[in-house]
Design a protein around this motif. Structure first.
Motif, PDB file in Angstrom:
ATOM      1  N   TYR A 102       0.707  -1.216  -0.019  1.00 24.70           N
ATOM      2  CA  TYR A 102       0.085   0.071   0.032  1.00 24.70           C
ATOM      3  C   TYR A 102       0.843   1.258  -0.006  1.00 24.70           C
ATOM      4  CZ  TYR A 102      -3.473  -3.221   1.432  1.00 24.70           C
ATOM      5  OH  TYR A 102      -4.454  -4.366   1.349  1.00 24.70           O
ATOM      6  N   GLY A 103       2.375   1.151   0.401  1.00 18.62           N
ATOM      7  CA  GLY A 103       3.043   2.405   0.210  1.00 18.62           C
ATOM      8  C   GLY A 103       3.059   3.424   1.272  1.00 18.62           C
ATOM      9  N   VAL A 104       2.557   2.537   2.536  1.00 18.83           N
ATOM     10  CA  VAL A 104       2.695   3.393   3.939  1.00 18.83           C
ATOM     11  C   VAL A 104       4.084   2.984   4.349  1.00 18.83           C
ATOM     12  CG1 VAL A 104       1.611   3.903   5.986  1.00 18.83           C
ATOM     13  CG2 VAL A 104       0.260   2.805   4.052  1.00 18.83           C
ATOM     14  N   PRO A 105       5.028   3.977   4.680  1.00 17.27           N
ATOM     15  CA  PRO A 105       6.095   3.644   5.247  1.00 17.27           C
ATOM     16  C   PRO A 105       5.969   3.333   6.910  1.00 17.27           C
ATOM     17  CG  PRO A 105       6.385   5.932   4.352  1.00 17.27           C
ATOM     18  CD  PRO A 105       4.753   5.417   4.640  1.00 17.27           C
ATOM     19  N   TRP A 106       7.014   2.852   7.403  1.00 15.96           N
ATOM     20  CA  TRP A 106       6.814   2.766   8.858  1.00 15.96           C
ATOM     21  C   TRP A 106       8.325   3.101   9.630  1.00 15.96           C
ATOM     22  CZ3 TRP A 106      10.440  -0.602  11.427  1.00 15.96           C
ATOM     23  CH2 TRP A 106      11.199  -1.584  10.829  1.00 15.96           C
ATOM     24  N   ILE A 107       8.032   3.587  10.899  1.00 13.10           N
ATOM     25  CA  ILE A 107       9.246   4.008  11.584  1.00 13.10           C
ATOM     26  C   ILE A 107       9.469   3.175  13.065  1.00 13.10           C
ATOM     27  CG2 ILE A 107       9.530   6.214  10.674  1.00 13.10           C
ATOM     28  CD1 ILE A 107       8.178   7.375  13.045  1.00 13.10           C
ATOM     29  N   LYS A 108      10.261   3.153  13.351  1.00 10.37           N
ATOM     30  CA  LYS A 108      10.555   2.375  14.926  1.00 10.37           C
ATOM     31  C   LYS A 108      10.175   3.650  15.829  1.00 10.37           C
ATOM     32  CE  LYS A 108      11.721  -0.709  17.902  1.00 10.37           C
ATOM     33  NZ  LYS A 108      11.222  -0.095  19.089  1.00 10.37           N
TER      34      LYS A 108
ATOM     35  N   ALA B  67      14.382   9.472   1.775  1.00  5.64           N
ATOM     36  CA  ALA B  67      16.005   9.562   1.693  1.00  5.64           C
ATOM     37  C   ALA B  67      16.390  10.508   2.621  1.00  5.64           C
ATOM     38  CB  ALA B  67      16.369   9.656   0.360  1.00  5.64           C
ATOM     39  N   ASP B  68      15.687  11.724   2.530  1.00  6.94           N
ATOM     40  CA  ASP B  68      15.836  13.063   3.160  1.00  6.94           C
ATOM     41  C   ASP B  68      15.513  12.881   4.407  1.00  6.94           C
ATOM     42  OD1 ASP B  68      16.638  14.164   0.829  1.00  6.94           O
ATOM     43  OD2 ASP B  68      14.754  15.419   0.751  1.00  6.94           O
ATOM     44  N   LEU B  69      14.455  12.218   4.922  1.00  7.43           N
ATOM     45  CA  LEU B  69      14.037  11.806   6.433  1.00  7.43           C
ATOM     46  C   LEU B  69      14.966  11.021   6.807  1.00  7.43           C
ATOM     47  CD1 LEU B  69      10.084  11.074   5.906  1.00  7.43           C
ATOM     48  CD2 LEU B  69      11.172  13.087   7.261  1.00  7.43           C
ATOM     49  N   ILE B  70      15.480   9.891   6.173  1.00  7.21           N
ATOM     50  CA  ILE B  70      16.537   9.268   6.634  1.00  7.21           C
ATOM     51  C   ILE B  70      17.875   9.738   7.108  1.00  7.21           C
ATOM     52  CG2 ILE B  70      17.918   6.886   6.218  1.00  7.21           C
ATOM     53  CD1 ILE B  70      15.650   5.812   4.646  1.00  7.21           C
ATOM     54  N   GLN B  71      18.179  10.735   6.234  1.00  6.66           N
ATOM     55  CA  GLN B  71      19.409  11.500   6.441  1.00  6.66           C
ATOM     56  C   GLN B  71      19.342  12.275   7.631  1.00  6.66           C
ATOM     57  OE1 GLN B  71      21.878  11.396   3.987  1.00  6.66           O
ATOM     58  NE2 GLN B  71      22.924  13.002   5.180  1.00  6.66           N
ATOM     59  N   ASN B  72      18.096  12.753   7.797  1.00  3.30           N
ATOM     60  CA  ASN B  72      17.875  13.588   9.159  1.00  3.30           C
ATOM     61  C   ASN B  72      17.678  12.786  10.536  1.00  3.30           C
ATOM     62  OD1 ASN B  72      18.176  15.993   7.906  1.00  3.30           O
ATOM     63  ND2 ASN B  72      16.097  16.081   7.237  1.00  3.30           N
ATOM     64  N   GLY B  73      17.893  11.250  10.563  1.00  4.66           N
ATOM     65  CA  GLY B  73      17.957  10.761  11.595  1.00  4.66           C
ATOM     66  C   GLY B  73      16.480   9.879  11.611  1.00  4.66           C
ATOM     67  N   MET B  74      15.548  10.015  10.798  1.00  8.93           N
ATOM     68  CA  MET B  74      14.342   9.332  10.923  1.00  8.93           C
ATOM     69  C   MET B  74      14.313   7.750  10.789  1.00  8.93           C
ATOM     70  SD  MET B  74      10.958   9.943  11.408  1.00  8.93           S
ATOM     71  CE  MET B  74      10.606  11.484  10.881  1.00  8.93           C
ATOM     72  N   PRO B  75      14.092   7.156  11.827  1.00 10.97           N
ATOM     73  CA  PRO B  75      14.147   5.492  11.598  1.00 10.97           C
ATOM     74  C   PRO B  75      13.224   4.888  10.699  1.00 10.97           C
ATOM     75  CG  PRO B  75      13.071   6.164  13.757  1.00 10.97           C
ATOM     76  CD  PRO B  75      13.384   7.530  12.875  1.00 10.97           C
ATOM     77  N   VAL B  76      13.233   5.552   9.367  1.00 11.94           N
ATOM     78  CA  VAL B  76      12.367   4.931   8.417  1.00 11.94           C
ATOM     79  C   VAL B  76      12.835   3.382   8.145  1.00 11.94           C
ATOM     80  CG1 VAL B  76      11.481   5.030   6.182  1.00 11.94           C
ATOM     81  CG2 VAL B  76      12.053   7.050   7.304  1.00 11.94           C
ATOM     82  N   LYS B  77      11.859   2.479   8.456  1.00 12.18           N
ATOM     83  CA  LYS B  77      12.233   1.192   8.188  1.00 12.18           C
ATOM     84  C   LYS B  77      13.500   0.733   8.714  1.00 12.18           C
ATOM     85  CE  LYS B  77      11.502  -2.174   4.607  1.00 12.18           C
ATOM     86  NZ  LYS B  77      11.576  -2.593   3.127  1.00 12.18           N
TER      87      LYS B  77
ATOM     88  N   ALA C 236       9.044  11.291  24.079  1.00 13.72           N
ATOM     89  CA  ALA C 236       9.021  12.644  23.548  1.00 13.72           C
ATOM     90  C   ALA C 236       9.891  12.244  22.168  1.00 13.72           C
ATOM     91  CB  ALA C 236       9.802  13.438  24.327  1.00 13.72           C
ATOM     92  N   LYS C 237      10.983  11.740  22.109  1.00 17.85           N
ATOM     93  CA  LYS C 237      11.423  11.448  20.679  1.00 17.85           C
ATOM     94  C   LYS C 237      10.530  10.978  19.624  1.00 17.85           C
ATOM     95  CE  LYS C 237      15.594   9.344  19.152  1.00 17.85           C
ATOM     96  NZ  LYS C 237      16.731   8.330  19.449  1.00 17.85           N
ATOM     97  N   SER C 238       9.676   9.809  20.092  1.00 19.37           N
ATOM     98  CA  SER C 238       8.789   9.102  19.212  1.00 19.37           C
ATOM     99  C   SER C 238       7.873  10.045  18.597  1.00 19.37           C
ATOM    100  CB  SER C 238       8.411   7.877  19.833  1.00 19.37           C
ATOM    101  OG  SER C 238       9.141   7.126  20.278  1.00 19.37           O
ATOM    102  N   LEU C 239       7.336  11.211  19.686  1.00 20.73           N
ATOM    103  CA  LEU C 239       6.311  11.937  19.310  1.00 20.73           C
ATOM    104  C   LEU C 239       6.830  12.958  18.229  1.00 20.73           C
ATOM    105  CD1 LEU C 239       4.497  12.765  22.597  1.00 20.73           C
ATOM    106  CD2 LEU C 239       3.417  11.535  20.728  1.00 20.73           C
ATOM    107  N   ARG C 240       8.153  13.302  18.448  1.00 12.66           N
ATOM    108  CA  ARG C 240       8.853  14.333  17.669  1.00 12.66           C
ATOM    109  C   ARG C 240       9.066  13.883  16.334  1.00 12.66           C
ATOM    110  NH1 ARG C 240      12.265  16.157  22.481  1.00 12.66           N
ATOM    111  NH2 ARG C 240      11.185  17.911  23.314  1.00 12.66           N
ATOM    112  N   LYS C 241       9.295  12.587  16.222  1.00 11.25           N
ATOM    113  CA  LYS C 241       9.535  11.709  14.830  1.00 11.25           C
ATOM    114  C   LYS C 241       8.282  11.705  14.035  1.00 11.25           C
ATOM    115  CE  LYS C 241      13.760  10.554  15.601  1.00 11.25           C
ATOM    116  NZ  LYS C 241      14.897  11.430  14.803  1.00 11.25           N
TER     117      LYS C 241
ATOM    118  N   ARG D 153      18.820  -3.665  11.844  1.00 13.75           N
ATOM    119  CA  ARG D 153      18.175  -4.215  10.972  1.00 13.75           C
ATOM    120  C   ARG D 153      19.484  -4.446   9.841  1.00 13.75           C
ATOM    121  NH1 ARG D 153      12.522  -4.953   9.683  1.00 13.75           N
ATOM    122  NH2 ARG D 153      12.901  -4.596   7.492  1.00 13.75           N
ATOM    123  N   ARG D 154      20.378  -3.597   9.856  1.00 18.71           N
ATOM    124  CA  ARG D 154      21.327  -3.826   8.717  1.00 18.71           C
ATOM    125  C   ARG D 154      21.944  -5.166   8.586  1.00 18.71           C
ATOM    126  NH1 ARG D 154      24.615  -2.170  13.188  1.00 18.71           N
ATOM    127  NH2 ARG D 154      24.138  -0.077  13.102  1.00 18.71           N
TER     128      ARG D 154
END
Lengths: 461, 548
Positions: free
Chosen positions: B286-292, B424-434, B302-307, B387-388
């Protein structure tokens, strides 16, 4: 409402069990095996069985419950669990050094037909069982009987593995198979026999195992439990008293056929008259007189009942749990002039209704009894919804009915997951009956205090 | 009690292994690891998700427990029928403390246990007929929205086709009816059951309703099971922030919420282990990304809400999130500081689950407690190392038996919520995408990480380190406490909680503070067993006067 989908219309079911009044064999085998000193129960099946049984027993006792598992995987299920059990035996003796490993099977290992005797022989051949140590087993298929059957089967295995008739003449000792009762009950049975001056051998005996004191150390094998020597010696005893036909008859029969020790089966000594029969049987078996101290204990119980009779009289009770407990409880409630109204056990077996009828003397035609298939707490609840009772007696799952229907609950049986006391305070014997009376009175009288109008609120009761 | 000198960690590791038969020691050696990261911060490799040694006394349960007990257990409006002998259904009846709010429709079957109570007759002749009859009886009695069937060990062995039975009953009854081949022997732990549960939810439930709920920022919460009311706390927090929760997998959940889970714009994964499969599959289809995310611990919350706010990229949302965080921290901070004073530098050990042994380290750190050793009961390497390592995980026979669904983008419903560049930009900024960094990267150097800890290892660690608290489950609790170390159950929270979010953190700190400071631990010895008793007696016991 917690059980909001339970309605009043009772429909006979053929296939679906809802809110069972039983569980499966292996947990009973595990409990029984803990009543052997220095024994590690071992579950020959998937990891979940052992985990579930240990969890349930731990929640019930708030004590460590040590047991191991064969950790079946899909491969083991296809090729058999021999290699798993051999590894387990080696690992257990190396790491945990028990005197005995008591293996019980599961629905998995039973369905694939693992032969524990053959695997154990192999372990012996490979030198995996250290000298003087034992591996015993009981077949406990989960799809036959119930947890009580598992307890009975493991108790019987204690006989078949260990009991021996060595002496030419039987000695004065009386064997007691206590049935599935609490550690405190086993301790109380021992005390009563001591008071009577009757030498006994009792197994299984979980007192001192599942009520171990806090000493700052975890005793992996606590001091309690019947020893192998004691079980072995039971073959030379004069007689066996098998308490609770469902849990103890098969072991008593095995001891009779193996060692020619005759036996007498009694209902569990819960309540006045069942204890009378037990004391009388013990008197005859031990060829002793009943001491004044026991007569006094009995007298105190009768005194308490006579003092408080008005609070018991006519109260309707619903009971569920295991057959041996239920028969004696029903009799006792009847003796208190209460009305055991609904009685349900999921444990199948012979003659349950007849046993109930016998102890009630056929005097309570309105009692509803259900046993075995679809004899579950859903049905019991439906009966209650149709015609209410004043008291519930059973395990912790009853608290959902108790709250929905606003009926007081006395916890008795297995499992009790939400209160303490059952580990430490017996319900067998006269003192145990006094505790039962106290528990029943407390909830009934608390209820009266809660519900009575202010004008008739009583200080003295 | 004085803490013994901290023993050398290499020696401890060797000590733990020495007890075992050679082959067992060799196997355990790969699962007992000293956390020493490379200069680039790469943690050492640990063996995980491998078979337990029979007889070793493990914490682990089975596939059925992971599937029926964990993932599907908390959904209130599905009638869950256990197909098998009575035990499995009985033991998983109300024992996991998943709280639920029956809501306006009032449907709640979680207080019930449904079983086919398989008998020897079915073992011999097959149990499909009885299963079909049981489904029919459940339908006639309750008319539920859905019926699910869970297979126990014998079902697979005797060859009952639960999926076929469910399919024909679905056609007959016209309700969703689906089965799980979650026989206890599958896989090596509960973990296999999580995967099987994920697969079937994805196949039979998710995606059946395309109507999204109202709301601007729509998320799902995955791997949160509402133990002790955790999900309630998180729901309230999200609500305050203006974030719409489409569905939770599976705390306080309903089947209708599952059915439209794919209409969320972001999936937030709490317990990576138990639910990452669904998150991955939803993304693909469906194209919905996930973050941890992690809502255990105030900083992590707090960090999770900010993400989440950052993901949606709306300054208004970020502003609201900051307001909520500030309010909450203001309330929790004084309590944290007070407890910190009493608990700092005390030692904790955590051996539990597939995410909790990691997440709860945050809560301990916030009151100054150090995690000396930790490990999971049923996690995989990626939960430890991040996950790496996924491409380098060997697929063994036990894992191969668990179905991997082939998922492709849905021709009609696939709609990527973010472009590849945006992600890619989100990941670059430290977003735990997938992304999940795992437990080890967060733990200090020279700590012990132990997978599938055995009873022997637990006891030995306690003897050697005398930690202030040892977190485990019910089977371990009382053995640990017999050794005078308080044990916190992190499956059931010792019937307390909630521990999630800000309010939950306070509950947890207070519980730990109470436990490590409890007076009872000073009374283990009777007075006369203590060396200084004569002095004490002189001070406190007054002997009778001779004048009497």
């Amino acid at each position: 409402m917690l059980l909001r989908h339970t309605n009043t219309e009772v429909v006979e079911r053929e296939a679906l069990t809802i809110n069972p009044a039983k569980t499966c064999q292996p947990v009973g085998a595990m409990y029984a095996a803990l009543g052997i000193h220095g024994c590690l129960p071992h579950s020959h099946g998937s990891q979940g069985c052992c985990s579930y049984h240990r969890s349930t027993l731990t929640r019930h006792y708030k004590e460590p419950v040590m047991a191991s598992t064969s950790s079946f995987t899909e491969g083991a299920s296809v090729f058999g669990g021999q290699s798993n059990l051999l590894t387990a035996i080696e690992t257990i003796f190396t790491v945990y050094a028990p005197d005995i490993i008591a293996v019980h099977t599961t629905c998995l290992s039973e369905t694939i037909g693992d032969d524990i005797v053959q695997i154990t022989a192999k372990a012996t051949g490979k030198g995996l069982i250290p000298p003087g140590k034992y591996v015993i087993h009981a077949n406990t298929p989960s799809y036959v009987g119930s947890h009580v059957t598992g307890f009975a089967n493991m108790t019987k295995s204690m006989v078949t593995y260990f009991a021996q008739a060595v002496a030419e003449k039987k000695n004065k000792t009386v064997n007691i198979l206590p049935g599935w009762v609490e550690p405190a009950d086993m301790k109380e049975i021992r005390r009563l026999a001591g008071e009577m001056g009757v030498a006994i051998l009792m197994y299984p005996d979980t007192s001192g195992v599942l009520d171990a004191p806090q000493t700052g150390r975890h005793e992996f094998y606590p001091r309690g439990g019947a020893t192998v020597d004691q079980i072995r010696a039971s073959g030379d005893s004069r007689i066996t008293l098998a308490l609770g036909p469902t849990a103890s008859t098969s072991a008593a029969e095995a001891l009779d056929s193996r060692c020619k020790v005759p036996f007498q089966t009694l209902e569990l000594p819960i309540g006045l008259r069942a204890t009378d029969r037990f004391i009388n049987a013990l008197r005859k078996a031990g060829k002793v007189e009943v001491p004044a101290s026991i007569n006094d204990e009995r007298g105190r119980l009768v005194d308490m009942i006579s003092d408080m009779q008005q609070y018991f009289f006519g109260k309707r009770a619903a009971l569920w749990g295991d057959p041996d407990q239920l028969v004696s409880l029903a009799e006792f409630l009847h003796d208190l002039d209460m009305k055991p109204t609904y009685i349900v056990t999921g444990t199948p077996g012979r003659a349950f209704e007849e046993r109930i009828a016998t102890v009630l003397g056929g005097r309570l035609p309105e009692v509803k009894v259900r046993q075995g298939k679809q004899a579950d707490m859903f049905l019991l609840h439906q009966w209650i919804k149709n015609e209410k009772v004043d008291l519930l007696i059973g395990n912790s799952y009853g608290k959902y009915i108790a709250r929905d229907e606003d009926i007081p609950l006395v916890r008795h049986g297995f499992p009790i997951l939400d209160r303490v006391g059952h580990q430490y305070f017996p319900t067998v014997g006269y003192r145990g009956a006094m505790r039962l009376c106290e528990q029943i009175l407390n909830v009934l009288m608390d209820r009266q205090d809660r519900d009575s109008p202010e004008a008739s609120f009583e200080l003295v009761m | 009690m004085s803490s013994p000198k901290k023993p050398d960690i290499e020696t401890v590791r060797e000590d733990l292994l020495r007890k075992y038969p050679t082959k067992v020691a060799r196997k355990r050696a790969g699962q007992i690891v000293i956390n020493r990261k490379t200069e680039e911060g790469v943690p050492p490799e640990i063996k995980a998700n491998i078979r337990t040694v029979p007889g070793i006394i493990t914490q682990r349960g089975c596939c059925y427990a992971g599937c029926k007990g964990v993932v599907l257990g908390p959904t209130r409006d599905i009638v869950n029928i256990t197909h098998g002998p009575i035990g499995c259904g009985f033991y998983s009846w109300l024992t996991r403390r998943n709280q639920t709010d029956p809501g306006p429709d009032g449907e709640n079957f979680m207080t019930y246990c449904f079983s086919t109570d398989m008998q020897d007759e079915q073992i011999i002749f097959g149990g499909e007929k009885k299963l079909a009859a049981a489904i029919q009886e459940a339908y006639d009695l309750f008319h539920p929205k859905a019926i699910a069937v869970f297979s126990t060990c014998p079902v697979g062995l005797i060859g009952d086709d639960v999926h076929q039975v469910c399919k024909s009953m679905q056609e007959k009854l016209n309700i969703n009816c689906f089965g799980f081949s979650c026989e206890g022997y599958k896989g090596v732990s509960q973990s296999a059951g999580h995967h099987i549960a994920n697969n079937q939810l994805f196949k039979h439930v998710i995606g059946r309703n395309d109507t999204p709920p109202e709301g601007k920022y729509k998320i799902t919460l995955m791997g949160e099971y509402n133990i002790g009311g955790d999900a309630f706390v998180i729901e309230e927090l999200l609500d305050k922030c203006g974030i719409t929760l489409v569905s939770t997998f599976s705390g306080n959940s309903t089947i209708s919420a599952f059915e439209r889970a794919h209409t969320a714009d972001l999936n937030c994964v709490m317990c990576h282990r138990s639910i990452n499969y669904v998150a991955d599959m939803i993304e693909k289809k469906y194209g919905v990304p996930w973050i941890k995310v992690n809502f255990i611990g105030t900083e992590s919350t707090a960090k999770s809400l900010r993400k989440i706010a950052e993901y949606f990229g709306d300054p208004k949302l970020s502003e609201q999130v900051e307001t909520v965080i500030a309010e909450e921290i203001e309330a929790t901070e004084p309590i944290r500081q007070e407890i910190h004073e009493r608990c700092q530098d005390k030692l904790a050990m955590l051996f539990v689950g597939g995410s909790r042994a990691h997440h709860y380290q945050d809560l301990f750190a916030e009151i100054g407690m150090k995690t000396l050793a930790a490990g999971y009961e049923f996690a995989h390497r990626d939960d430890y190392e991040g996950r790496r390592v996924l491409p380098s995980i060997t697929i063994d026979a036990d894992s191969r038996n668990i179905e991997e669904l082939a998922v492709e983008a849905d021709p009609d419903k696939y709609s990527p919520r973010k472009s590849e560049q945006e992600l890619a930009d989100l990941i670059q900024n430290g977003m735990p995408v997938k992304g999940y960094e795992g437990m080890m990267s967060q733990m200090e150097e020279e700590t012990l990480v132990i997978d599938d800890i055995s009873h022997w290892e637990s006891e030995r660690l306690i003897e050697l380190y005398k930690p202030a608290v040892f977190c485990a489950g019910i089977k371990e609790k009382y053995a640990i406490q017999k050794m005078c170390v308080p044990s916190k159950q992190l499956h059931s929270y010792d019937y307390g909680g909630p521990y999630a979010g800000f309010a939950g953190a306070v509950n947890f700190w207070r519980d730990i503070d109470r436990m490590v400071g409890a007076r009872v631990w000073t009374y283990i010895q009777a007075p006369w067993q203590k060396q200084d008793y004569p002095a004490l007696e002189a001070e406190l016991v007054h002997t009778g006067s001779s004048e009497c």
